[in-house]
Design a protein around this motif. Structure first.
Motif, PDB file in Angstrom:
ATOM      1  N   UNK A 187       0.961  -1.090   0.166  1.00 26.86           N
ATOM      2  CA  UNK A 187       0.123   0.095   0.149  1.00 26.86           C
ATOM      3  C   UNK A 187       0.924   1.139   0.141  1.00 26.86           C
ATOM      4  N   UNK A 188       2.010   1.431   0.845  1.00 22.42           N
ATOM      5  CA  UNK A 188       2.883   2.333   0.764  1.00 22.42           C
ATOM      6  C   UNK A 188       3.587   2.705  -0.362  1.00 22.42           C
ATOM      7  N   UNK A 189       3.846   1.392  -1.021  1.00 19.28           N
ATOM      8  CA  UNK A 189       4.475   1.529  -2.460  1.00 19.28           C
ATOM      9  C   UNK A 189       3.649   2.059  -3.262  1.00 19.28           C
ATOM     10  N   UNK A 190       2.452   1.743  -3.427  1.00 18.30           N
ATOM     11  CA  UNK A 190       1.389   2.345  -4.478  1.00 18.30           C
ATOM     12  C   UNK A 190       1.011   3.874  -4.085  1.00 18.30           C
ATOM     13  N   UNK A 191       1.303   4.199  -2.828  1.00 19.24           N
ATOM     14  CA  UNK A 191       0.905   5.419  -2.477  1.00 19.24           C
ATOM     15  C   UNK A 191       1.856   6.536  -2.861  1.00 19.24           C
ATOM     16  N   UNK A 192       2.935   5.905  -2.715  1.00 20.13           N
ATOM     17  CA  UNK A 192       4.247   6.890  -3.248  1.00 20.13           C
ATOM     18  C   UNK A 192       4.484   7.000  -4.658  1.00 20.13           C
ATOM     19  N   UNK A 193       3.855   6.046  -5.396  1.00 25.14           N
ATOM     20  CA  UNK A 193       3.789   6.155  -6.859  1.00 25.14           C
ATOM     21  C   UNK A 193       2.890   7.019  -7.287  1.00 25.14           C
ATOM     22  N   UNK A 194       1.881   7.292  -6.448  1.00 22.16           N
ATOM     23  CA  UNK A 194       0.805   8.447  -6.877  1.00 22.16           C
ATOM     24  C   UNK A 194       1.321   9.719  -6.628  1.00 22.16           C
ATOM     25  N   UNK A 195       2.212   9.621  -5.660  1.00 17.27           N
ATOM     26  CA  UNK A 195       2.598  10.837  -4.828  1.00 17.27           C
ATOM     27  C   UNK A 195       3.946  10.567  -4.025  1.00 17.27           C
ATOM     28  N   UNK A 196       4.949  11.112  -4.471  1.00 19.20           N
ATOM     29  CA  UNK A 196       5.430  11.764  -5.563  1.00 19.20           C
ATOM     30  C   UNK A 196       5.538  11.482  -6.848  1.00 19.20           C
ATOM     31  N   UNK A 197       5.542  10.035  -7.080  1.00 19.04           N
ATOM     32  CA  UNK A 197       5.597   9.538  -8.457  1.00 19.04           C
ATOM     33  C   UNK A 197       6.899   8.733  -8.409  1.00 19.04           C
ATOM     34  N   UNK A 198       7.848   8.718  -7.808  1.00 17.17           N
ATOM     35  CA  UNK A 198       9.028   7.558  -7.844  1.00 17.17           C
ATOM     36  C   UNK A 198       9.021   7.015  -6.447  1.00 17.17           C
ATOM     37  N   UNK A 199       9.574   5.954  -6.362  1.00 17.53           N
ATOM     38  CA  UNK A 199       9.874   5.000  -5.195  1.00 17.53           C
ATOM     39  C   UNK A 199      10.737   3.853  -5.536  1.00 17.53           C
ATOM     40  N   UNK A 200      11.712   3.905  -4.477  1.00 19.57           N
ATOM     41  CA  UNK A 200      12.628   2.947  -4.862  1.00 19.57           C
ATOM     42  C   UNK A 200      13.003   2.055  -3.396  1.00 19.57           C
ATOM     43  N   UNK A 201      12.540   0.822  -3.506  1.00 19.41           N
ATOM     44  CA  UNK A 201      12.391   0.210  -2.241  1.00 19.41           C
ATOM     45  C   UNK A 201      12.531  -1.341  -2.584  1.00 19.41           C
ATOM     46  N   UNK A 202      12.890  -2.154  -1.501  1.00 17.69           N
ATOM     47  CA  UNK A 202      12.809  -3.725  -1.626  1.00 17.69           C
ATOM     48  C   UNK A 202      11.538  -4.091  -2.023  1.00 17.69           C
ATOM     49  N   UNK A 203      11.459  -5.254  -2.532  1.00 14.96           N
ATOM     50  CA  UNK A 203      10.128  -5.989  -2.943  1.00 14.96           C
ATOM     51  C   UNK A 203       9.631  -6.463  -1.693  1.00 14.96           C
ATOM     52  N   UNK A 204       8.176  -6.439  -1.529  1.00 15.34           N
ATOM     53  CA  UNK A 204       7.560  -6.891  -0.330  1.00 15.34           C
ATOM     54  C   UNK A 204       7.625  -8.241  -0.206  1.00 15.34           C
ATOM     55  N   UNK A 205       6.929  -8.752   0.971  1.00 12.50           N
ATOM     56  CA  UNK A 205       7.109 -10.066   1.268  1.00 12.50           C
ATOM     57  C   UNK A 205       6.521 -11.002   0.267  1.00 12.50           C
ATOM     58  N   UNK A 206       5.242 -10.482  -0.374  1.00  6.88           N
ATOM     59  CA  UNK A 206       4.529 -11.217  -1.017  1.00  6.88           C
ATOM     60  C   UNK A 206       4.854 -11.260  -2.594  1.00  6.88           C
ATOM     61  N   UNK A 207       5.770 -10.409  -2.836  1.00  5.76           N
ATOM     62  CA  UNK A 207       6.145 -10.112  -4.325  1.00  5.76           C
ATOM     63  C   UNK A 207       7.314 -11.058  -4.670  1.00  5.76           C
ATOM     64  N   UNK A 208       7.267 -11.896  -5.476  1.00  5.17           N
ATOM     65  CA  UNK A 208       8.085 -13.095  -5.956  1.00  5.17           C
ATOM     66  C   UNK A 208       9.076 -13.604  -4.693  1.00  5.17           C
ATOM     67  N   UNK A 209       8.270 -13.968  -3.694  1.00 11.11           N
ATOM     68  CA  UNK A 209       9.081 -14.397  -2.663  1.00 11.11           C
ATOM     69  C   UNK A 209      10.239 -15.382  -2.810  1.00 11.11           C
ATOM     70  N   UNK A 210      10.192 -16.403  -3.666  1.00 16.08           N
ATOM     71  CA  UNK A 210      11.020 -17.145  -4.070  1.00 16.08           C
ATOM     72  C   UNK A 210      12.116 -16.718  -4.590  1.00 16.08           C
ATOM     73  N   UNK A 211      12.267 -15.595  -5.550  1.00 12.18           N
ATOM     74  CA  UNK A 211      13.331 -14.683  -5.824  1.00 12.18           C
ATOM     75  C   UNK A 211      14.008 -14.198  -4.685  1.00 12.18           C
TER      76      UNK A 211
END
Length: 423
Positions: free
Chosen positions: A138-162
């Motif tokens: 949710x924080x990731x998507x919120x920061x994409x809306x404003x300010x428009x750029x976000x650099x972070x680690x993948x969340x726990x449920x995003x390609x966890x195998x990787x």
């Protein structure tokens, strides 16, 4: 019944894994049924024996299916990401993400930590006091809306195998495998839900791909994977025989990135940032946008400050510095004709900027500063490199790897920064 030993033996003996075997091993590794030592053996077998296009597609899909796929439709802007295969001094994400975001494009950057001799974007950003690289979806998507750029680690449920395999590859000598690189990058990028993706595939001594043909195969593989999953992709093959910019190290590279955003910085960093920005803006439907103007007029810097602040960082904070320095001197008069990127990367790692084992801490201030770059004149006894470390006991190991890294001659070489474009 499928089991880990049979899967390892199949790939060890050069046989293609079936779709069912791949789906099983990724799911079983994700839930802990397959142990790290077993996945290490399989990763080494893949490194040595390769994988065909169908296996890579199945492996990538299984990694995506190990977690969630984000829906970025509510961001309300076109989304375009960039990914680099990693290099020495490659800090391009830092100026690039806010630069592209300054045009109203959302830039979702799920980045990683250092792999082998290459620096990690998250390690760099975490030298900024307060900067948070762990965000919820949710924080990731919120920061994409404003300010428009976000650099972070993948969340726990995003390609966890990787996430598990990425860390394992770093400490088992299996980073360089084309199938594992392609599936690792593309599983995260597809799962993050971006509309489009620009790939920066590094070529040369400081890259995982040493030869242009291998880099071209990797780029083409990733572009095909992206297009198959509905992500528009292009790839640039870029030179990594020489370090990018004048620094290799975490806080050192952040400082250099801010110089680029302020309208200065090394010419090669600026040139590559602009080349990738043009590709991203083109995929976003803005082929006539001028990213150079956004660097010159301060829009990119404003977007950087907004991005850092939105992730809890202080854009005005003083960055950490290493307390100890040591200079590497030119042995003769002449022109710096070569500087081996791999050796510089290993030196930065030995100084404390990288990690030897999964979970190791890294030094914020450690690294290598390039005082005389390739193509620049030097006098005998002049400092060419400045080594930064927390512990002066690290200098000797760094000097050993740098013993043959610098060549001084009479003719400055030409550098072709962008070698090819795929897609």
């Amino acid at each position: 019944m499928i089991n880990a030993v049979d899967v390892i033996r199949a790939k060890r003996d050069g046989r293609a894994l079936t779709t069912a075997q791949i789906e099983w091993v990724i799911a079983a590794y994700t839930d802990g049924t397959v142990a790290d030592e077993q996945m290490s053996a399989l990763a080494m077998a893949i490194l040595l024996n390769g994988a065909d296009d169908r296996e890579i597609a199945d492996w990538t899909k299984a990694m995506i299916d190990s977690g969630d796929r984000l829906d970025l439709s509510r961001v309300g802007r076109p989304t375009v990401d960039k990914h680099s295969t990693g290099g020495v001094g490659d800090k391009i994400t830092l100026p690039l993400a806010p630069l592209v975001a300054s045009f109203g494009v959302a830039v979702p950057q799920l980045s990683g930590r250092g792999l082998g001799h290459t620096g990690g974007t998250l390690d760099k950003l975490e030298t900024i006091p307060g900067f948070r690289t762990a965000l919820s979806n949710e924080e990731f998507i919120d920061r994409l809306a404003d300010p428009g750029a976000v650099v972070c680690a993948a969340g726990d449920r995003l390609a966890p195998a990787d996430r598990r395999l990425y860390a394992l590859r770093d400490v088992t000598g299996t980073v360089e495998s084309i199938p594992l690189i392609a599936s690792s990058i593309m599983s995260k990028k597809i799962a993050e839900g971006t509309d489009a993706l620009v790939l920066d595939v590094k070529v040369g001594s400081g890259a995982f791909m040493k030869e242009v043909d291998a880099a071209r195969r990797l780029a083409a593989t990733m572009v095909r994977l992206g297009e198959a999953h509905g992500v528009r992709c292009t790839a640039l093959l870029t030179d990594m025989s020489t370090p990018l910019g004048r620094t290799a190290g975490n806080a050192l590279e952040v400082t250099e990135s801010v110089e680029v955003l302020a309208g200065g910085g090394p010419a090669d960093v600026v040139a590559l940032t602009l080349a990738l920005a043009r590709e991203m803006l083109d995929l976003a439907g803005m082929p006539d946008a001028d990213p150079a103007a956004a660097l010159a007029d301060g829009r990119a810097m404003d977007a950087w400050r907004a991005m850092v602040t939105a992730q809890g960082g202080d854009p005005d904070a003083t960055l950490p510095t290493a307390p100890e320095t040591d200079d590497v001197l030119a042995e003769t008069d002449g022109v710096v004709t070569a500087m081996d990127a791999y050796d510089v990367g290993v030196a930065a790692w030995r100084l404390g900027a990288g990690r030897a084992r999964q979970g190791d801490p890294v030094s914020a201030g450690a690294g290598v500063e390039i005082l005389a770059a390739v193509g620049e004149p030097v006098k005998a006894g002049q400092p060419v490199l400045r080594l930064h470390a927390d512990d002066p006991g690290r200098f000797e190991a760094a000097r050993q790897v740098l013993a043959g890294a610098i060549e001084i001659g009479s003719v400055a070489p030409e550098r072709r920064l962008v070698i090819d474009r795929i897609g």
